[in-house]
Scaffold this active site. Structure first.
Site, PDB file in Angstrom:
ATOM      1  N   GLU A 181      -6.384   4.018  -6.053  1.00  0.00           N
ATOM      2  CA  GLU A 181      -7.693   4.181  -5.419  1.00  0.00           C
ATOM      3  C   GLU A 181      -8.216   5.531  -5.871  1.00  0.00           C
ATOM      4  OE1 GLU A 181      -9.814   4.183  -1.036  1.00  0.00           O
ATOM      5  OE2 GLU A 181      -7.977   5.272  -1.378  1.00  0.00           O
ATOM      6  N   ASP A 194       0.857  -1.183   0.000  1.00  0.00           N
ATOM      7  CA  ASP A 194       0.000   0.000   0.000  1.00  0.00           C
ATOM      8  C   ASP A 194       0.895   1.236   0.000  1.00  0.00           C
ATOM      9  OD1 ASP A 194      -2.403   1.583   0.445  1.00  0.00           O
ATOM     10  OD2 ASP A 194      -3.244  -0.243   1.313  1.00  0.00           O
ATOM     11  N   HIS A 223     -11.308  -3.319   2.899  1.00  0.00           N
ATOM     12  CA  HIS A 223     -11.287  -3.040   4.344  1.00  0.00           C
ATOM     13  C   HIS A 223     -12.086  -1.791   4.708  1.00  0.00           C
ATOM     14  CE1 HIS A 223      -8.401  -0.484   2.452  1.00  0.00           C
ATOM     15  NE2 HIS A 223      -8.262   0.222   3.542  1.00  0.00           N
ATOM     16  N   ASP A 224     -12.663  -1.112   3.717  1.00  0.00           N
ATOM     17  CA  ASP A 224     -13.383   0.135   3.982  1.00  0.00           C
ATOM     18  C   ASP A 224     -14.899  -0.005   3.882  1.00  0.00           C
ATOM     19  OD1 ASP A 224     -11.113   1.702   4.410  1.00  0.00           O
ATOM     20  OD2 ASP A 224     -10.874   2.137   2.281  1.00  0.00           O
ATOM     21  N   ASP A 259      -2.936   4.587  -2.465  1.00  0.00           N
ATOM     22  CA  ASP A 259      -4.011   5.070  -1.609  1.00  0.00           C
ATOM     23  C   ASP A 259      -4.441   6.500  -1.936  1.00  0.00           C
ATOM     24  OD1 ASP A 259      -5.492   4.661   1.065  1.00  0.00           O
ATOM     25  OD2 ASP A 259      -4.403   6.521   1.469  1.00  0.00           O
TER      26      ASP A 259
HETATM   27  C1  GLC Z   1      -8.099   5.001   1.821  1.00  0.00           C
HETATM   28  C2  GLC Z   1      -7.974   3.738   2.646  1.00  0.00           C
HETATM   29  C3  GLC Z   1      -8.631   3.972   3.960  1.00  0.00           C
HETATM   30  C4  GLC Z   1      -7.931   5.095   4.652  1.00  0.00           C
HETATM   31  C5  GLC Z   1      -7.889   6.350   3.780  1.00  0.00           C
HETATM   32  C6  GLC Z   1      -6.917   7.351   4.315  1.00  0.00           C
HETATM   33  O1  GLC Z   1      -9.403   5.303   1.510  1.00  0.00           O
HETATM   34  O2  GLC Z   1      -8.504   2.649   1.940  1.00  0.00           O
HETATM   35  O3  GLC Z   1      -8.643   2.819   4.757  1.00  0.00           O
HETATM   36  O4  GLC Z   1      -8.586   5.400   5.848  1.00  0.00           O
HETATM   37  O5  GLC Z   1      -7.472   6.065   2.478  1.00  0.00           O
HETATM   38  O6  GLC Z   1      -5.599   6.927   4.113  1.00  0.00           O
END
Ligand code: GLC
Ligand code: CA
Length: 549
Positions: free
Chosen positions: A250, A100, A320-321, A201
């Site tokens: 992402e 990540d 995980h979100d 991310d």
């Molecule tokens: C992304 C991650 C999430 C995190 C956020 C801030 O959305 O998937 O889990 O809280 O970024 O880094």
């Protein structure tokens, strides 16, 4: 255009949330040796690469997404030597590792920020985004994705800093070339180690609108895919391009229309993107069932935008979100649970793109019946809960919303066995274990040929053995059918049709005329092997895969 063949298009990915995957030193928190101990399991499942969410040094305000040192492993998870060993053994298993990459922000404990906040004249001041307040308080009206103002006042220098996420996650200033240089060096350092790529991310947030910009209807518009972001992304791409790696961004706020620019085969910034369109169909509303028509539209928009060699998709139903897909898009009801888990598997694993399975999804794990807010760890969820309470929502009502939407639903420990601590640990873990470990666990499912786990294995195997399911074109049938998701994959003469009832009710349909039933072989089904008719009735959550003879 012919589609270029690469390992990352053919492999199936598996996302590991290390804190909840496997604990080997009995401190109740998963660790790197735990991942290493499950490599055989992952290989058996058919996994080609794993994405590990952050394992770097971090005060864990946002569970590792607040990094205080990019080049150290968090002690709880292990050591750099243990990481190297994991990488080596994973490669020996034919499993690649992607990490990540969290470069929109750091932790407020990162040495850059500690320096930055110490004085306006500090050498690191411009590593972050600082601004003077106004009579109303913060520099502008922007709000954080995790709730509240996106600005935090800092007494030392009497200025505010920007944080798109938690206040302990200050945003890096991408307009400062030094910041980029440092980040790019760090990226190269990890790649030199031999890792196989990155999940990048929150990358659509690195560019901010001018600070005078007022919030619009979409409260995050001022820092979501803002024009000018291309320049930063091109520089990042040039770092990635030198290697044969997998990159997946992402990309909250990027639409299918722009997809070709972000992931175009030649000039794209990433190999693929995690889009947000199909999962945002699940929200805080009281909606109880999946909106199948919109789901198909969202999926199909991305499938078509990147068709014919234009680009490549990342496919997922969980991470995980978000809550567990069986609990949101499927059904937890005992009669439907396994069937719907399998139906959902076919709704993403055989589309055009690289599938990512989230740990526990392959056994059909479900949401957690959280008893109270004290069982919740995630910082955003706690914020939202207390905001609701403050605005007068009854605690039980607020908990109802939390149970349906909390991302901790996906963060309960992996259910390896029916034992007291689910075979995850020898003691009470950091996060509550779902009481349904008795019914849903890896050990039992390995021994049951009809389990969700064995269904996942079969689907992955089918994808491996048939190029049409990887490189073939995608076509949607019956777009307006409110229950059935019907699509085909085709590569030259190799043709598949996948039919999924995504509802709790019986569904009937006349199959498209060019689907001549006697020419098709059933390859896989989550119920009995019914014979197909041109006019066919599908049981709740029934799903079938046919191949043309
Ligand atoms: C992304 C991650 C999430 C995190 C956020 C801030 O959305 O998937 O889990 O809280 O970024 O880094
Ligand atoms: Ca541990």
């Amino acid at each position: 255009m012919a589609i270029k063949r690469t390992w990352w298009k053919e492999a199936v990915g598996y996302q590991i949330y290390p804190a909840s995957f496997m604990d080997t030193n009995s401190d109740g928190i998963g660790d790197l040796n735990g991942i290493r101990s499950k490599l055989d399991y992952l290989k058996e499942l058919g996994i080609g690469f794993i994405w590990i969410t952050p394992i770097y040094e971090s005060p864990n305000v946002d569970n590792g997404y607040d990094i205080s040192d990019y080049q150290k492993i968090l002690r709880t998870y292990g050591t750099m030597e243990e990481f190297d060993l994991l990488l080596k053994e994973a490669h020996e298993h034919g499993i690649r590792i992607i990490m990540d990459l969290v470069i929109n922000h750091t932790s407020d404990q990162h040495s850059w920020f500690v320096e930055s906040r110490s004085s306006v004249k500090d050498d690191y001041r411009d590593y972050y985004i600082w601004a003077d307040g106004t009579i109303d308080g913060p520099p502008n009206d922007w709000v954080s994705i995790f709730g509240g103002s996106a600005w935090e006042y800092d007494e030392t220098t009497n200025q505010y800093y920007l944080h798109v996420f938690a206040k302990e996650q200050p945003d890096l200033n991408w307009e400062n070339p030094r910041v980029k240089r440092e980040l790019f060096q760090m990226i190269d350092w990890w790649l030199d180690k031999g890792i196989d790529g990155f999940r990048v991310d929150a990358i659509s947030h690195i560019k901010k609108a001018p600070l005078e910009t007022r919030s619009t209807e979409d409260p995050f518009d001022s820092f979501k895919n803002v024009p000018g972001i291309e320049k930063h992304l091109e520089e990042l791409r040039d770092i990635f391009k030198k290697r044969d790696i997998l990159t997946v961004g992402e990309a909250n706020g990027v639409s299918a229309v722009e997809a070709h620019q972000w992931v175009g085969e030649k000039e794209g910034y990433f190999n693929m993107l995690f889009e947000f369109d199909h999962i945002s169909l699940w929200n805080k509303d009281e909606q109880e069932t999946l909106d199948v028509i919109h789901f198909k539209q969202a999926i199909t928009a991305w499938q078509t935008a990147l068709a014919d060699g234009v680009g490549w998709n990342a496919l997922y139903m969980e991470n995980h979100d978000i809550p567990r897909s069986v609990s949101s898009f499927g059904s937890e009801e005992i009669v439907f649970r396994q069937t719907s888990a399998k139906a959902l598997a076919l709704s993403f694993l055989l589309l055009q793109g690289t599938p990512f399975i989230y740990q526990g999804q392959e056994i059909g794990m479900t949401n957690m019946p959280f008893a109270s807010i004290d069982d919740i760890d995630a910082v955003d969820t706690k914020n939202f809960y207390y905001e609701m309470i403050q605005s007068g929502v009854e605690p039980e009502k607020a908990m109802h919303v939390i149970r349906r939407t909390a991302r901790d639903n996906a963060r309960t420990p992996m259910q390896w066995t029916a034992e007291e601590y689910a075979g995850f640990s020898k003691r009470q873990p950091w996060m509550v274990i779902n009481p349904n470990k008795q019914e849903i666990n890896v050990l039992d499912e390995l021994n049951d040929s009809n389990s969700v786990l064995n269904f996942y294995k079969k689907v992955i195997q089918l994808r491996k053995e048939n190029e049409a399911l990887i490189y073939g074109s995608y076509k949607l049938y019956l777009p307006d059918h409110p229950q059935l998701f019907v699509y085909s994959r085709r590569l030259a003469e190799e043709r598949f049709v996948i039919i999924i009832n995504l509802s709790k009710e019986f569904a009937s349909a006349d199959l498209p005329e060019n689907v001549q039933i006697e020419d098709w072989d059933l390859q896989l089904s989550n119920l009995n092997e019914y014979k197909i008719h041109q006019h066919t009735i599908f049981a709740p959550y029934e799903a079938r895969v046919y191949k043309h003879k």
